[in-house]
Scaffold this motif. Structure first.
Motif, PDB file in Angstrom:
ATOM      1  N   ASP A   1       1.035  -1.146   0.112  1.00 41.52           N
ATOM      2  CA  ASP A   1      -0.066  -0.031   0.246  1.00 41.52           C
ATOM      3  C   ASP A   1       1.022   1.451   0.299  1.00 41.52           C
ATOM      4  OD1 ASP A   1      -1.718   2.124   0.689  1.00 41.52           O
ATOM      5  OD2 ASP A   1      -3.174   0.770   1.687  1.00 41.52           O
ATOM      6  N   CYS A   2       1.089   1.804  -1.018  1.00 39.23           N
ATOM      7  CA  CYS A   2       1.817   2.968  -1.323  1.00 39.23           C
ATOM      8  C   CYS A   2       1.554   4.155  -0.330  1.00 39.23           C
ATOM      9  CB  CYS A   2       1.854   3.485  -2.651  1.00 39.23           C
ATOM     10  SG  CYS A   2       2.971   5.027  -3.101  1.00 39.23           S
ATOM     11  N   ARG A   3       0.164   4.286   0.031  1.00 38.99           N
ATOM     12  CA  ARG A   3      -0.089   5.513   0.813  1.00 38.99           C
ATOM     13  C   ARG A   3       0.259   5.257   2.198  1.00 38.99           C
ATOM     14  NH1 ARG A   3      -4.421   5.838   4.001  1.00 38.99           N
ATOM     15  NH2 ARG A   3      -5.136   3.979   3.519  1.00 38.99           N
ATOM     16  N   LEU A   4      -0.040   3.879   2.564  1.00 35.07           N
ATOM     17  CA  LEU A   4       0.447   3.888   4.126  1.00 35.07           C
ATOM     18  C   LEU A   4       1.956   3.781   4.112  1.00 35.07           C
ATOM     19  CD1 LEU A   4      -1.793   0.767   5.286  1.00 35.07           C
ATOM     20  CD2 LEU A   4      -1.949   3.094   6.174  1.00 35.07           C
ATOM     21  N   LEU A   5       2.557   3.278   3.386  1.00 35.93           N
ATOM     22  CA  LEU A   5       4.245   3.449   3.437  1.00 35.93           C
ATOM     23  C   LEU A   5       4.513   4.767   3.494  1.00 35.93           C
ATOM     24  CD1 LEU A   5       5.160   0.103   1.551  1.00 35.93           C
ATOM     25  CD2 LEU A   5       5.248   0.786   4.202  1.00 35.93           C
ATOM     26  N   LEU A   6       4.138   5.594   2.512  1.00 29.86           N
ATOM     27  CA  LEU A   6       4.258   6.948   2.186  1.00 29.86           C
ATOM     28  C   LEU A   6       4.222   7.786   3.626  1.00 29.86           C
ATOM     29  CD1 LEU A   6       5.196   9.432   0.686  1.00 29.86           C
ATOM     30  CD2 LEU A   6       2.809   9.547  -0.104  1.00 29.86           C
ATOM     31  N   ARG A   7       3.134   7.440   4.047  1.00 29.90           N
ATOM     32  CA  ARG A   7       2.605   7.964   5.534  1.00 29.90           C
ATOM     33  C   ARG A   7       3.785   7.733   6.595  1.00 29.90           C
ATOM     34  NH1 ARG A   7      -2.728   8.572   8.888  1.00 29.90           N
ATOM     35  NH2 ARG A   7      -2.158   9.873  10.418  1.00 29.90           N
ATOM     36  N   ALA A   8       4.185   6.393   6.771  1.00 30.44           N
ATOM     37  CA  ALA A   8       5.180   5.824   7.611  1.00 30.44           C
ATOM     38  C   ALA A   8       6.446   6.665   7.538  1.00 30.44           C
ATOM     39  CB  ALA A   8       5.275   4.479   7.515  1.00 30.44           C
ATOM     40  N   VAL A   9       7.096   6.870   6.263  1.00 31.04           N
ATOM     41  CA  VAL A   9       8.308   7.393   5.810  1.00 31.04           C
ATOM     42  C   VAL A   9       8.017   8.897   6.145  1.00 31.04           C
ATOM     43  CG1 VAL A   9      10.150   7.771   4.244  1.00 31.04           C
ATOM     44  CG2 VAL A   9       9.127   5.649   3.984  1.00 31.04           C
ATOM     45  N   ALA A  10       7.030   9.522   5.854  1.00 31.54           N
ATOM     46  CA  ALA A  10       6.717  10.848   6.144  1.00 31.54           C
ATOM     47  C   ALA A  10       6.706  11.205   7.744  1.00 31.54           C
ATOM     48  CB  ALA A  10       5.534  11.223   5.591  1.00 31.54           C
ATOM     49  N   ASN A  11       6.230  10.360   8.604  1.00 30.18           N
ATOM     50  CA  ASN A  11       6.155  10.487   9.713  1.00 30.18           C
ATOM     51  C   ASN A  11       7.740  10.364  10.369  1.00 30.18           C
ATOM     52  OD1 ASN A  11       3.244  10.616   9.755  1.00 30.18           O
ATOM     53  ND2 ASN A  11       2.982   9.047  10.815  1.00 30.18           N
TER      54      ASN A  11
END
Length: 470
Positions: free
Chosen positions: A359-369
């Motif tokens: 899930d690109c959106r979930l992993l993007l949020r993890a890295v962004a956090n």
């Protein structure tokens, strides 16, 4: 699961083997050596000839009949001194011989017996022993029969055990599959076994437990959504009211207070959003898997951190491969007295990252956090690294801030946990970003940990590492 039943099978085989030896030694102790009994039966003709022909001779004719038997028999008969015979025997066999009974030597295919206890047959017969060698003794076939008998017993025991274990093993496999599905977020997964199943009581209790957990999570999620909705409604009204107050207020002294109130409302609104995100992850949010380019996702996370990427450079080498390095200034803040440059973000992405199925959106949020957390505490520099290590993707976010003590590294992923509450209040945040990142990565079968700074790194701050299956 296979290990459990393999150990059970080995235990059963060892128990059968131990029982076999126990039976043999018990019979030997109580009734004599079974092999000697077999040898006695096989040498029955020679024993009968000795007892009913040679021993029945009149006085002084015993030796004559013995010599006649020697001429026609293949068995070798010889007379030995009693002392020599006793020297070759053990204590129990020696006692048997002295009583006048036969002593069998199964391995030597022979037996011994005293000629006479009282010397009545001939002079000196009480001091001699008759030894018969070359008896038709063959214990191999008897041992094979015994082995076959015990093998049949073992199979008779093992076949029903194997059939029972197979049904038991299949039930355990079903429970393991349900536990995996339930742990992955499929809260409707149940065992649903028949009442005749051997582990039906355990499966029934697991299903009841899963029902209770599902109801509790659904109630928690519904409550959180309802509360969040009810809280956002007055927040929206307060924001509208503050906007009206700002436009209607003529006193400039009220402007800072209105701005502070608006900031508090924005923080409260962000907290509600973070809580809703946590609720979705805790409630087993399904991962919408699709292949996506990892490098592109990391660049997007860097852009969301506050700046557009500058031109590429090619002066960084990771794991012996050419990588790209990008220095990104994460915005500038006007302090009134000048410009204070915020930490610089450097990207080091290996060329062979390829794509990830997730899930690109979930992993993007993890890295962004993780980047957001590093931005709060970094002094001047943040490094985002991504490489492929064996069968895993390794994404590292490192800063030159004060770092995290080793004893606190596991707790930083707990919701609302803060190392320094005073600094967190100054820098913002609610202690949920790292927890959300941890849950998002875990949904992809990966892990995120705080590790010691790399040996070749001069940053010396916190180092968060995400590992994902390639």
């Amino acid at each position: 699961m296979n290990r459990l039943f393999f150990r059970f099978f080995v235990l059963v085989m060892l128990a059968i083997t131990a029982a076999t030896f126990a039976i043999y030694f018990a019979i030997s102790r109580l009734y004599g050596d079974p092999l000697e009994d077999i040898a006695r039966r096989q040498a029955a003709a020679e024993v009968f000839l000795l007892q009913n022909y040679i021993d029945q001779a009149p006085a002084d004719e015993w030796l004559l009949r013995l010599n006649q038997v020697r001429l026609v028999s293949k068995v070798r008969y010889e007379l030995l001194p009693l002392a020599e015979a006793r020297a070759a025997l053990s204590g129990a066999s020696d006692a048997t011989l002295m009583r006048g009974a036969m002593v069998f030597d199964v391995a030597g295919k022979a037996f011994m017996r005293r000629v006479d206890l009282k010397g009545e047959r001939y002079i000196g017969s009480d001091a001699e022993v008759l030894r018969a060698e070359g008896l038709p003794i063959d214990t191999a076939q008897a041992l094979q029969q015994e082995a076959l008998r015990y093998a049949i017993v073992a199979l008779t025991l093992l076949i029903p055990i194997a059939l029972w274990s197979r049904t038991h093993w299949r039930g355990m496999q079903t429970l393991a599959r349900v536990a995996d599905e339930f742990g992955a977020g499929h809260l409707s997964a149940r065992a649903r076994m028949a009442r005749s199943a051997s582990i039906y009581p355990l499966a029934e209790r697991m299903d009841h437990m899963a029902d209770r957990i599902q109801r509790l999570l659904e109630a928690q999620r519904n409550l959180l959504h309802a509360v969040s909705h009810e809280v956002r409604t007055p927040i929206a009204r307060l924001e509208f009211g503050l906007e009206l107050l700002r436009s209607a207020a003529a006193d400039p002294a009220l402007e800072p207070r209105i701005a502070a109130m608006e900031k508090d409302l924005h923080e409260l609104n962000a907290l509600v959003g973070e809580l809703l995100g946590m609720a979705r992850l805790d409630g087993g949010q399904a991962v919408q898997r699709a292949p996506f380019a990892l490098a592109a996702m990391l660049r997007t996370a860097a852009e969301q951190a506050g700046a557009a990427p500058p031109p590429e450079t090619a002066d960084a080498v990771l794991e012996g491969e050419q990588a790209e390095a990008k220095a990104i200034a994460i915005g500038e803040s006007n302090t009134g007295a000048g410009y204070a440059v915020r930490p610089v973000l450097v990207l080091r992405l290996a060329e062979d990252l390829g794509s990830v199925n997730g899930d690109c959106r979930l992993l993007l949020r993890a890295v962004a956090n993780l980047l957001s957390n590093a931005e709060k505490y970094a002094a001047s520099r943040i490094v985002l690294t991504a490489v492929r290590v064996g069968g895993e993707m390794e994404i590292a976010v490192e800063d030159d801030g004060p770092g995290i003590p080793a004893e606190e590294r596991e707790r930083v992923f707990e919701p609302f946990y803060r190392l320094d509450r005073s600094r967190d209040r100054a820098s913002g945040g609610f202690g949920l970003g790292l927890s959300i990142a941890h849950k998002a990565v875990a949904l992809h079968g990966g892990s995120v940990r705080v590790e010691d700074a790399a040996m070749d790194s001069a940053l010396g701050g916190a180092r968060f590492v995400i590992r994902l299956p390639a």
